[in-house]
Design a protein around this motif. Structure first.
Motif, PDB file in Angstrom:
ATOM      1  N   ASN A  38       0.824  -1.211   0.000  1.00 14.95           N
ATOM      2  CA  ASN A  38       0.000   0.000   0.000  1.00 14.95           C
ATOM      3  C   ASN A  38       0.855   1.257   0.000  1.00 14.95           C
ATOM      4  N   SER A  39       2.018   1.218   0.647  1.00 17.77           N
ATOM      5  CA  SER A  39       2.896   2.386   0.652  1.00 17.77           C
ATOM      6  C   SER A  39       3.375   2.709  -0.762  1.00 17.77           C
ATOM      7  N   GLU A  40       3.638   1.692  -1.582  1.00 16.62           N
ATOM      8  CA  GLU A  40       4.036   1.902  -2.972  1.00 16.62           C
ATOM      9  C   GLU A  40       2.833   2.318  -3.816  1.00 16.62           C
ATOM     10  N   ALA A  41       1.696   1.666  -3.586  1.00 12.37           N
ATOM     11  CA  ALA A  41       0.485   1.976  -4.347  1.00 12.37           C
ATOM     12  C   ALA A  41       0.009   3.407  -4.086  1.00 12.37           C
ATOM     13  N   GLY A  42       0.342   3.956  -2.933  1.00 16.20           N
ATOM     14  CA  GLY A  42      -0.021   5.322  -2.606  1.00 16.20           C
ATOM     15  C   GLY A  42       0.782   6.362  -3.369  1.00 16.20           C
ATOM     16  N   MET A  43       1.835   5.924  -4.043  1.00 16.29           N
ATOM     17  CA  MET A  43       2.692   6.829  -4.807  1.00 16.29           C
ATOM     18  C   MET A  43       2.356   6.851  -6.285  1.00 16.29           C
ATOM     19  N   ILE A  44       1.269   6.161  -6.667  1.00  8.25           N
ATOM     20  CA  ILE A  44       0.886   6.059  -8.076  1.00  8.25           C
ATOM     21  C   ILE A  44      -0.476   6.708  -8.264  1.00  8.25           C
ATOM     22  N   ASP A  45      -0.537   7.738  -9.130  1.00  8.60           N
ATOM     23  CA  ASP A  45      -1.800   8.393  -9.476  1.00  8.60           C
ATOM     24  C   ASP A  45      -2.342   7.739 -10.743  1.00  8.60           C
ATOM     25  N   VAL A  46      -3.640   7.390 -10.700  1.00  8.44           N
ATOM     26  CA  VAL A  46      -4.274   6.687 -11.812  1.00  8.44           C
ATOM     27  C   VAL A  46      -5.520   7.442 -12.249  1.00  8.44           C
ATOM     28  N   GLU A  47      -5.682   7.617 -13.553  1.00 12.14           N
ATOM     29  CA  GLU A  47      -6.911   8.176 -14.126  1.00 12.14           C
ATOM     30  C   GLU A  47      -7.861   7.006 -14.333  1.00 12.14           C
ATOM     31  N   VAL A  48      -8.886   6.924 -13.486  1.00  7.31           N
ATOM     32  CA  VAL A  48      -9.808   5.786 -13.497  1.00  7.31           C
ATOM     33  C   VAL A  48     -10.743   5.893 -14.699  1.00  7.31           C
ATOM     34  N   GLN A  49     -10.930   4.763 -15.380  1.00  6.04           N
ATOM     35  CA  GLN A  49     -11.793   4.728 -16.558  1.00  6.04           C
ATOM     36  C   GLN A  49     -13.127   4.106 -16.222  1.00  6.04           C
TER      37      GLN A  49
END
Length: 75
Positions: A64-75
């Protein structure tokens, strides 16, 4: 379309990576997580950490700490 952190997405959601942040940015890039890449959230572990995603025809588990550093444009 909304921008979310990868850790805030739900299983089954897909999107495009729009930005990477933090001190593990180069490691994430080495794993194929680059801007413009399509990802699909497969599932979360029973306690919520890690998250399993599908990216470029392979499955990858991220903390989760790594996933929190990724911004995603949700489709």
């Amino acid at each position: 379309m909304a921008i979310k952190k990868l850790k805030d997405m739900k299983p089954g959601e897909s999107g495009l990576i729009v930005a990477l942040h933090g001190n593990v940015k180069h490691r994430l890039i080495d794993m194929g997580l680059v801007k413009g890449t399509k990802i699909h959230v497969m599932k979360f572990a029973p306690l919520g950490d890690p998250v399993e995603i599908k990216v470029k025809n392979f499955e990858l588990a991220l903390r989760n700490s790594e996933a929190g550093m990724i911004d995603v444009e949700v489709q």
